[in-house]
Design a protein around this motif. Structure first.
Motif, PDB file in Angstrom:
ATOM      1  N   GLU A  43       0.821  -1.212   0.000  1.00  0.00           N
ATOM      2  CA  GLU A  43       0.000   0.000   0.000  1.00  0.00           C
ATOM      3  C   GLU A  43       0.857   1.265   0.000  1.00  0.00           C
ATOM      4  OE1 GLU A  43      -2.495  -0.357   3.398  1.00  0.00           O
ATOM      5  OE2 GLU A  43      -3.797  -1.877   2.490  1.00  0.00           O
ATOM      6  N   GLY A  44       2.156   1.124  -0.194  1.00  0.00           N
ATOM      7  CA  GLY A  44       3.050   2.271  -0.176  1.00  0.00           C
ATOM      8  C   GLY A  44       3.052   3.024  -1.490  1.00  0.00           C
ATOM      9  N   SER A  45       3.895   4.022  -1.568  1.00  0.00           N
ATOM     10  CA  SER A  45       4.003   4.851  -2.760  1.00  0.00           C
ATOM     11  C   SER A  45       4.701   4.101  -3.888  1.00  0.00           C
ATOM     12  CB  SER A  45       4.782   6.127  -2.426  1.00  0.00           C
ATOM     13  OG  SER A  45       5.045   6.873  -3.600  1.00  0.00           O
ATOM     14  N   THR A  46       4.292   4.395  -5.101  1.00  0.00           N
ATOM     15  CA  THR A  46       4.965   3.834  -6.281  1.00  0.00           C
ATOM     16  C   THR A  46       5.715   4.939  -7.034  1.00  0.00           C
ATOM     17  OG1 THR A  46       2.935   4.116  -7.577  1.00  0.00           O
ATOM     18  CG2 THR A  46       3.290   1.966  -6.550  1.00  0.00           C
ATOM     19  N   SER A  47       5.957   6.045  -6.352  1.00  0.00           N
ATOM     20  CA  SER A  47       6.668   7.179  -6.953  1.00  0.00           C
ATOM     21  C   SER A  47       8.135   7.152  -6.567  1.00  0.00           C
ATOM     22  CB  SER A  47       6.039   8.506  -6.498  1.00  0.00           C
ATOM     23  OG  SER A  47       4.692   8.598  -6.910  1.00  0.00           O
ATOM     24  N   ILE A  48       8.956   7.728  -7.419  1.00  0.00           N
ATOM     25  CA  ILE A  48      10.387   7.850  -7.141  1.00  0.00           C
ATOM     26  C   ILE A  48      10.802   9.308  -7.318  1.00  0.00           C
ATOM     27  CG2 ILE A  48      10.899   5.486  -7.866  1.00  0.00           C
ATOM     28  CD1 ILE A  48      12.020   6.702 -10.486  1.00  0.00           C
ATOM     29  N   PHE A  67      11.030  14.544 -24.608  1.00  0.00           N
ATOM     30  CA  PHE A  67      11.256  13.253 -23.935  1.00  0.00           C
ATOM     31  C   PHE A  67      10.264  13.070 -22.796  1.00  0.00           C
ATOM     32  CE2 PHE A  67      13.363  10.737 -20.583  1.00  0.00           C
ATOM     33  CZ  PHE A  67      13.570   9.553 -21.291  1.00  0.00           C
ATOM     34  N   GLY A  68       9.978  14.154 -22.060  1.00  0.00           N
ATOM     35  CA  GLY A  68       9.012  14.074 -20.965  1.00  0.00           C
ATOM     36  C   GLY A  68       7.631  13.702 -21.461  1.00  0.00           C
ATOM     37  N   GLU A  69       7.214  14.264 -22.608  1.00  0.00           N
ATOM     38  CA  GLU A  69       5.906  13.929 -23.187  1.00  0.00           C
ATOM     39  C   GLU A  69       5.859  12.463 -23.595  1.00  0.00           C
ATOM     40  OE1 GLU A  69       5.354  16.629 -26.380  1.00  0.00           O
ATOM     41  OE2 GLU A  69       4.951  18.378 -25.088  1.00  0.00           O
ATOM     42  N   PHE A  70       6.959  11.983 -24.188  1.00  0.00           N
ATOM     43  CA  PHE A  70       7.011  10.557 -24.559  1.00  0.00           C
ATOM     44  C   PHE A  70       6.990   9.680 -23.312  1.00  0.00           C
ATOM     45  CE2 PHE A  70       9.727   6.792 -25.172  1.00  0.00           C
ATOM     46  CZ  PHE A  70       8.992   6.132 -26.153  1.00  0.00           C
ATOM     47  N   PHE A  71       7.710  10.107 -22.273  1.00  0.00           N
ATOM     48  CA  PHE A  71       7.797   9.350 -21.023  1.00  0.00           C
ATOM     49  C   PHE A  71       6.428   9.235 -20.362  1.00  0.00           C
ATOM     50  CE2 PHE A  71      10.077   8.676 -16.811  1.00  0.00           C
ATOM     51  CZ  PHE A  71      10.677   7.502 -17.229  1.00  0.00           C
ATOM     52  N   CYS A  72       5.587  10.264 -20.531  1.00  0.00           N
ATOM     53  CA  CYS A  72       4.267  10.280 -19.903  1.00  0.00           C
ATOM     54  C   CYS A  72       3.313   9.249 -20.506  1.00  0.00           C
ATOM     55  CB  CYS A  72       3.647  11.675 -20.004  1.00  0.00           C
ATOM     56  SG  CYS A  72       4.333  12.865 -18.832  1.00  0.00           S
ATOM     57  N   HIS A  73       3.673   8.645 -21.616  1.00  0.00           N
ATOM     58  CA  HIS A  73       2.857   7.568 -22.162  1.00  0.00           C
ATOM     59  C   HIS A  73       2.939   6.315 -21.295  1.00  0.00           C
ATOM     60  CE1 HIS A  73       3.092  10.097 -25.838  1.00  0.00           C
ATOM     61  NE2 HIS A  73       1.937   9.524 -26.146  1.00  0.00           N
ATOM     62  N   PHE A  74       3.974   6.219 -20.488  1.00  0.00           N
ATOM     63  CA  PHE A  74       4.183   5.008 -19.688  1.00  0.00           C
ATOM     64  C   PHE A  74       4.052   5.273 -18.189  1.00  0.00           C
ATOM     65  CE2 PHE A  74       6.834   4.983 -23.516  1.00  0.00           C
ATOM     66  CZ  PHE A  74       6.337   3.857 -24.170  1.00  0.00           C
ATOM     67  N   VAL A  75       4.462   6.445 -17.738  1.00  0.00           N
ATOM     68  CA  VAL A  75       4.421   6.772 -16.318  1.00  0.00           C
ATOM     69  C   VAL A  75       3.820   8.167 -16.158  1.00  0.00           C
ATOM     70  CG1 VAL A  75       6.428   5.336 -15.771  1.00  0.00           C
ATOM     71  CG2 VAL A  75       6.757   7.748 -16.359  1.00  0.00           C
ATOM     72  N   VAL A  76       3.679   8.610 -14.910  1.00  0.00           N
ATOM     73  CA  VAL A  76       3.109   9.932 -14.629  1.00  0.00           C
ATOM     74  C   VAL A  76       4.199  10.835 -14.083  1.00  0.00           C
ATOM     75  CG1 VAL A  76       1.404  11.224 -13.307  1.00  0.00           C
ATOM     76  CG2 VAL A  76       0.848   8.934 -14.151  1.00  0.00           C
ATOM     77  N   ASN A  80       3.614  19.522 -11.109  1.00  0.00           N
ATOM     78  CA  ASN A  80       3.573  20.468  -9.988  1.00  0.00           C
ATOM     79  C   ASN A  80       4.880  20.455  -9.198  1.00  0.00           C
ATOM     80  OD1 ASN A  80       0.915  21.274 -10.564  1.00  0.00           O
ATOM     81  ND2 ASN A  80       0.075  19.535  -9.412  1.00  0.00           N
ATOM     82  N   ALA A  81       5.575  19.301  -9.261  1.00  0.00           N
ATOM     83  CA  ALA A  81       6.864  19.172  -8.570  1.00  0.00           C
ATOM     84  C   ALA A  81       8.032  19.469  -9.505  1.00  0.00           C
ATOM     85  CB  ALA A  81       7.010  17.778  -7.976  1.00  0.00           C
ATOM     86  N   GLU A  82       7.707  20.028 -10.687  1.00  0.00           N
ATOM     87  CA  GLU A  82       8.729  20.403 -11.675  1.00  0.00           C
ATOM     88  C   GLU A  82       9.564  19.211 -12.126  1.00  0.00           C
ATOM     89  OE1 GLU A  82      10.959  23.559  -9.942  1.00  0.00           O
ATOM     90  OE2 GLU A  82       9.347  25.035 -10.166  1.00  0.00           O
ATOM     91  N   GLY A  83       8.899  18.067 -12.272  1.00  0.00           N
ATOM     92  CA  GLY A  83       9.576  16.872 -12.786  1.00  0.00           C
ATOM     93  C   GLY A  83      10.465  16.154 -11.791  1.00  0.00           C
ATOM     94  N   SER A  84      10.377  16.534 -10.519  1.00  0.00           N
ATOM     95  CA  SER A  84      11.237  15.896  -9.518  1.00  0.00           C
ATOM     96  C   SER A  84      10.671  14.569  -9.023  1.00  0.00           C
ATOM     97  CB  SER A  84      11.453  16.830  -8.323  1.00  0.00           C
ATOM     98  OG  SER A  84      10.214  17.117  -7.684  1.00  0.00           O
ATOM     99  N   ILE A  85       9.380  14.323  -9.307  1.00  0.00           N
ATOM    100  CA  ILE A  85       8.735  13.090  -8.860  1.00  0.00           C
ATOM    101  C   ILE A  85       8.069  12.417 -10.050  1.00  0.00           C
ATOM    102  CG2 ILE A  85       6.931  12.092  -7.392  1.00  0.00           C
ATOM    103  CD1 ILE A  85       7.411  14.328  -5.407  1.00  0.00           C
ATOM    104  N   ASN A  87       5.708   8.962 -10.928  1.00  0.00           N
ATOM    105  CA  ASN A  87       4.937   7.817 -10.430  1.00  0.00           C
ATOM    106  C   ASN A  87       5.043   6.680 -11.441  1.00  0.00           C
ATOM    107  OD1 ASN A  87       3.118   6.001  -9.403  1.00  0.00           O
ATOM    108  ND2 ASN A  87       1.474   7.471  -9.084  1.00  0.00           N
ATOM    109  N   LEU A  88       5.723   5.611 -11.053  1.00  0.00           N
ATOM    110  CA  LEU A  88       5.962   4.492 -11.968  1.00  0.00           C
ATOM    111  C   LEU A  88       4.781   3.537 -12.058  1.00  0.00           C
ATOM    112  CD1 LEU A  88       9.665   3.594 -11.076  1.00  0.00           C
ATOM    113  CD2 LEU A  88       8.832   5.034 -12.923  1.00  0.00           C
ATOM    114  N   GLY A  89       3.889   3.586 -11.054  1.00  0.00           N
ATOM    115  CA  GLY A  89       2.713   2.732 -11.077  1.00  0.00           C
ATOM    116  C   GLY A  89       3.055   1.249 -11.093  1.00  0.00           C
TER     117      GLY A  89
END
Length: 302
Positions: A43-48, A67-76, A80-85, A87-89
């Protein structure tokens, strides 16, 4: 309960491996099955947290990069955190399953001489416990998770210290795959439950080196015998690096960390060889602490 179920299940599978001698393809699959109770109840976080030097690859002052837009197809990517977090899900759960596979087999393939299996596990367990105590003392947000991890590690250290006394050279008790799988899954469980899986891998530096060095044999680029243990020279009473015959009848030293130590330092008695490997394990755990609490500040936010 799910953590203990995964440990007990892996303990049972280790026993069946000692009795039935499972092929390697099953040894890679079974730890994933054993980790299912833990992953299903996770039940923990799946974010890095993304290292600071890599954040410009995901976001800049105008928003997401290509690259960030392409990356968002797979993860979140958390904008709001300016790309510092990130979520790999589901990918994070897959990573934790692979962590269980690595930990169990890493202990198992870095073994074969009296005291090494239990000794390396004891050193790693002490490092994990020390890390837990540091985080508990610092009032970390994951304090309760570290308390749970410390409780398991204290029990594990007590069991391993008693076993090490009988497994040390000359050994009167041989641990087999049963203990190796039990130890590996115990570390995977505390790393996952305590949310410090990356720190845990820092304590597995010798095992990672052993795996990478063994890759040509594990993937059959070089012939891989069932056992790659060093050989005992009865005349000198010392252990020497074992060899395998490759293509063209060329002899090559079996590619394990144990044999690599014997190549570097020359023939050693079994006890001195175990002491040397455990000293290296201790040094690497100390290096892991330095990376975690000093160097990490250079690439992560304080």
């Amino acid at each position: 309960n799910s953590a203990l179920l995964s440990i007990c299940f892996m303990l049972f599978l280790g026993f069946t491996d000692d009795v039935l001698e499972w092929p390697w393809r099953y040894k890679l699959f079974l730890p994933s099955v054993a980790s299912l109770p833990l992953l299903c109840c996770y039940e923990g976080s799946t974010s890095i947290v993304v290292p600071i030097p890599l954040r410009p690859l995901l976001m800049n002052e105008n928003g997401l990069t290509k690259f960030g837009e392409f990356f968002c197809h797979f993860v979140v990517v958390d904008q709001n955190a300016e790309g510092s977090i990130v979520n790999l899900g589901l990918f994070y759960l897959v990573y934790m399953g692979l962590l269980a596979v690595f930990c169990t087999n890493a202990i198992n393939i870095h073994a074969g001489i009296n005291g090494l299996e239990v000794g390396q596990s004891y050193v790693i367990a002490c490092a994990v416990l020390f890390h837990n105590l540091i985080e508990i003392q610092s009032a970390s947000e994951a304090r309760e998770n570290h308390v749970f991890s410390a409780m398991i590690m204290i029990c594990f250290i007590g069991v391993s210290s008693a076993l090490l006394r009988h497994n040390w050279y000359p050994s009167s008790v041989f641990v087999g795959d049963t203990y190796c799988y039990f130890a590996g899954m115990t570390f995977a469980v505390v790393g996952i439950s305590g949310h410090f899986s990356k720190t845990l891998l820092l304590f597995f530096i010798p095992q990672i080196i052993n795996f990478l060095w063994s890759t040509p044999q594990l993937f059959k680029f070089i012939p891989c015998p069932k056992h790659r243990l060093p050989k005992f020279n009865a005349k000198t009473g010392k252990m020497e690096a074992s060899k395998v015959v490759s293509r063209g009848n060329v002899e090559k030293v079996n590619m394990t960390l144990i044999n690599l130590f014997l190549q570097i330092f020359g023939p050693l008695s079994e006890e001195n060889l175990a002491l040397s490997l455990l000293a290296f394990q201790t040094f690497c755990c100390g290096l892991g602490f330095y990376v975690r609490y000093e160097l990490a500040q250079l690439v992560f936010d304080s």
